[in-house]
Motif scaffolding. Structure first.
Motif, PDB file in Angstrom:
ATOM      1  N   THR A 422       0.911  -1.181  -0.098  1.00  0.00           N
ATOM      2  CA  THR A 422      -0.075   0.148   0.063  1.00  0.00           C
ATOM      3  C   THR A 422       0.810   1.230  -0.020  1.00  0.00           C
ATOM      4  O   THR A 422       0.615   2.302  -0.803  1.00  0.00           O
ATOM      5  CB  THR A 422      -0.860   0.263   1.308  1.00  0.00           C
ATOM      6  N   LEU A 423       1.891   1.181   0.820  1.00  0.00           N
ATOM      7  CA  LEU A 423       2.728   2.558   0.778  1.00  0.00           C
ATOM      8  C   LEU A 423       3.787   2.712  -0.261  1.00  0.00           C
ATOM      9  O   LEU A 423       3.588   3.919  -0.529  1.00  0.00           O
ATOM     10  CB  LEU A 423       3.636   2.316   2.233  1.00  0.00           C
ATOM     11  N   THR A 424       3.986   1.522  -0.810  1.00  0.00           N
ATOM     12  CA  THR A 424       4.748   1.544  -2.244  1.00  0.00           C
ATOM     13  C   THR A 424       3.985   2.518  -3.132  1.00  0.00           C
ATOM     14  O   THR A 424       4.458   3.430  -3.874  1.00  0.00           O
ATOM     15  CB  THR A 424       5.164   0.482  -2.525  1.00  0.00           C
ATOM     16  N   GLU A 425       2.662   1.890  -3.434  1.00  0.00           N
ATOM     17  CA  GLU A 425       1.638   2.570  -4.308  1.00  0.00           C
ATOM     18  C   GLU A 425       1.590   3.862  -4.006  1.00  0.00           C
ATOM     19  O   GLU A 425       1.525   4.732  -4.841  1.00  0.00           O
ATOM     20  CB  GLU A 425       0.551   1.657  -4.210  1.00  0.00           C
ATOM     21  N   ALA A 426       1.303   4.191  -2.706  1.00  0.00           N
ATOM     22  CA  ALA A 426       1.045   5.512  -2.265  1.00  0.00           C
ATOM     23  C   ALA A 426       2.144   6.636  -2.799  1.00  0.00           C
ATOM     24  O   ALA A 426       1.974   7.581  -3.159  1.00  0.00           O
ATOM     25  CB  ALA A 426       0.660   5.657  -0.788  1.00  0.00           C
ATOM     26  N   LEU A 427       3.277   6.075  -2.306  1.00  0.00           N
ATOM     27  CA  LEU A 427       4.519   7.149  -2.606  1.00  0.00           C
ATOM     28  C   LEU A 427       4.739   7.208  -3.988  1.00  0.00           C
ATOM     29  O   LEU A 427       5.043   8.344  -4.552  1.00  0.00           O
ATOM     30  CB  LEU A 427       5.937   6.226  -2.122  1.00  0.00           C
ATOM     31  N   HIS A 428       4.267   6.110  -5.013  1.00  0.00           N
ATOM     32  CA  HIS A 428       4.666   6.413  -6.436  1.00  0.00           C
ATOM     33  C   HIS A 428       3.579   7.350  -6.891  1.00  0.00           C
ATOM     34  O   HIS A 428       3.898   8.314  -7.702  1.00  0.00           O
ATOM     35  CB  HIS A 428       4.328   5.208  -7.090  1.00  0.00           C
ATOM     36  N   ARG A 429       2.461   7.503  -6.073  1.00  0.00           N
ATOM     37  CA  ARG A 429       1.142   8.579  -6.694  1.00  0.00           C
ATOM     38  C   ARG A 429       1.822  10.009  -6.260  1.00  0.00           C
ATOM     39  O   ARG A 429       1.457  10.761  -6.932  1.00  0.00           O
ATOM     40  CB  ARG A 429       0.144   8.287  -6.096  1.00  0.00           C
ATOM     41  N   LEU A 430       2.256   9.885  -5.001  1.00  0.00           N
ATOM     42  CA  LEU A 430       2.834  11.090  -4.397  1.00  0.00           C
ATOM     43  C   LEU A 430       4.289  11.834  -5.353  1.00  0.00           C
ATOM     44  O   LEU A 430       4.551  12.836  -5.235  1.00  0.00           O
ATOM     45  CB  LEU A 430       3.281  11.228  -2.970  1.00  0.00           C
TER      46      LEU A 430
END
Length: 511
Positions: A422-430
């Motif tokens: 989840t965090l990897t995906e969120a950081l990519h979006r950011l």
């Protein structure tokens, strides 16, 4: 055995309750002291983890040994030895000046707890011979034991804030010393068994359970494919089946495998294991949510558990009475189901939930836990031959301890895996820098130093991962409730409750 006078029964019960409270309290109270220990002893995360888990490692590895030594050399003698060792280990822990010394002292405490725990339940069995009186005594003993686990977080924060981290160990010393003096005066003598020690079984059980717990402790941090973790897992995989083979062939085993032919005993053992699996696993991560995401202080997070503590106190005598009247099926299944529902409900609340909204979940959790402790202990005492009471008690406590360690490891692995994804995906979006695109630790420590969007992403990912882990724990407990309901189903035409009729044991001839 020399039975104590009637007036001493209350003192025996008070002694056993106080010492078990101390041993259970020590399982959890140290968690509140870890940040201060890390600062003053300059310990890293790995060292702090071993301050906690070193106790569990030795305790789980040697519980069966403690039970069989009590049966062999006398439960009073081994109980007093264990209490003395535990008290000395507590003093050594309080005086520790390095992390390594503290870990060694914690392991010494675990040895003491492994020696005194099995004898406590078997002594109760012999002192309280009347079924109703015994059920009340076991209900109180179980409630106090559970209370030690529940109030540890409540007491730990204020004690550390007021007196420093060493105080969580010093508190054991006067309790242990007083318990030793009282136990030496009021505990009855027990006739020791004359059979030889099962040395191959002792060695294989310590090796197998020790390697299993060590691998489960190290797995989440090192990775499940790490060479050391795989080696330890392989040792456990070889040693534990070898232990079963040796015990099956032994004329005087430390673990009588016929214990598991009794479906009622098996149901009680499954209940003890699964309650620890679900509740210890969840309890390990909930303080992280309250302190690191919700911003609570350690003392406030501990005090938040008071409703759960109160319900454990209420539920212990209630479950004891239900077991005496109806057998263990009703309280055990109800307790497992309540805990399953509580974990599932807790996963519905996020970082912005207010305490009054979910306090009912803590009440349900405490009621469910309290409903299981006494029935398991009463069932073990009523269905196992007295000569094997120490073995049976040690088996139960080993399963509980292993269940807790496995619960933390399995639910932690679920949480870490979900958090990473989840965090990897969120950081990519950011559009975060590449060096942030990596798995974060299970607790968002230090997240406040990150930029606000990343900080929010870490917290959201942690809450999401915790919810998934809680739902897995809930599903496991619900499945356990179904299994236990089937195992403890009363055959048609049976009149007495399953726990009220002791099963004849061939070992009685060895007394």
């Amino acid at each position: 055995m020399t039975k104590p006078p009637a007036r001493h029964k209350g003192l025996v019960l008070a002694t056993l309750c106080a010492t078990m409270f101390m041993a259970m309290l020590d399982n959890v109270i140290v968690n509140n002291a870890l940040p201060r220990i890390g600062q003053q002893l300059h310990s890293g995360v790995s060292g702090l983890q071993w301050v906690v888990e070193g106790y569990s490692l030795v305790y789980a590895a040697l519980l069966l040994t403690g039970g069989t030594l009590g049966d062999r050399y006398g439960r009073r003698r081994i109980f007093l030895t264990g209490l003395a060792v535990f008290t000395a280990g507590s003093a050594a822990a309080a005086l520790s000046a390095t992390t390594g010394t503290l870990i060694a002292a914690r392991m010494f405490q675990g040895l003491g707890a492994a020696l005194l725990t099995p004898g406590s339940l078997s002594i109760l069995r012999h002192v309280f011979t009347d079924e109703k009186e015994r059920a009340r005594a076991v209900g109180l003993w179980s409630g106090v034991s559970a209370l030690g686990l529940a109030v540890g977080p409540v007491l730990g924060g204020p004690i550390v804030d007021a007196f420093g981290w060493a105080a969580v160990f010093w508190i054991n010393v006067p309790i242990g010393a007083g318990g030793l003096l009282l136990a030496a005066r009021v505990l009855p003598e027990f006739a020791a068994r004359t059979q030889r020690l099962d040395l191959p079984g002792q060695a294989l059980s310590a090796l197998g359970f020790g390697a299993l717990v060590y691998a489960l402790i190290e797995g989440p941090g090192r990775g499940w494919t790490d060479t050391r973790v795989l080696t330890l897992a392989a040792v456990a995989t070889l040693a534990l089946p070898a232990f079963v083979v040796v015990e099956a062939r032994s004329t005087d085993p430390m673990l009588d495998l016929r214990f598991f032919r009794d479906r009622v005993l098996t149901g009680a053992a499954v209940s003890g294991f699964m309650i620890s699996f679900g509740m210890f696993g969840a309890a390990f991560f909930l303080p992280l949510l309250m302190q690191d995401v919700m911003g609570w202080s350690p003392s406030d997070a501990g005090l938040a558990g008071l409703p759960m503590t109160a319900m454990i106190v209420v539920a212990a005598p209630l479950s004891s009475a239900l077991t005496s009247r109806h057998g263990p099926r009703l309280p055990l299944v109800a307790g497992l189901a309540l805990c399953a529902a509580a974990l599932g409900a807790l996963s519905l609340y996020g970082a912005h939930a207010r305490y009054p909204q979910y306090v009912w979940v803590l009440l349900a959790m405490g009621l469910g836990m309290g409903m299981t402790f006494a029935p398991v202990s009463i069932t073990i005492m009523q269905r196992v031959d007295p000569a094997r009471a120490g073995m049976a008690s040690a088996t139960l406590n080993t399963l509980r301890e292993i269940g807790g360690v496995i619960g933390v490891a399995v639910l932690g692995a679920v949480l870490s895996s979900r958090l990473t994804a989840t965090l990897t995906e969120a950081l990519h979006r950011l559009g975060a820098p590449a060096d942030l695109d990596r798995p974060f630790p299970a607790a968002p420590d230090g997240a406040a130093a990150l930029p606000d969007p990343v900080h929010d992403a870490v917290n959201a990912a942690f809450v999401d991962a915790l919810h998934v882990a809680l739902r897995c724990g809930s599903a496991a407990l619900a499945a356990a409730a179904l299994v236990v309901a089937l195992l403890l189903r009363r055959p048609r035409g049976a009149t007495p409750p399953p726990a009220a009729r002791p099963t004849p044991q061939p070992q009685a001839a060895h007394r």
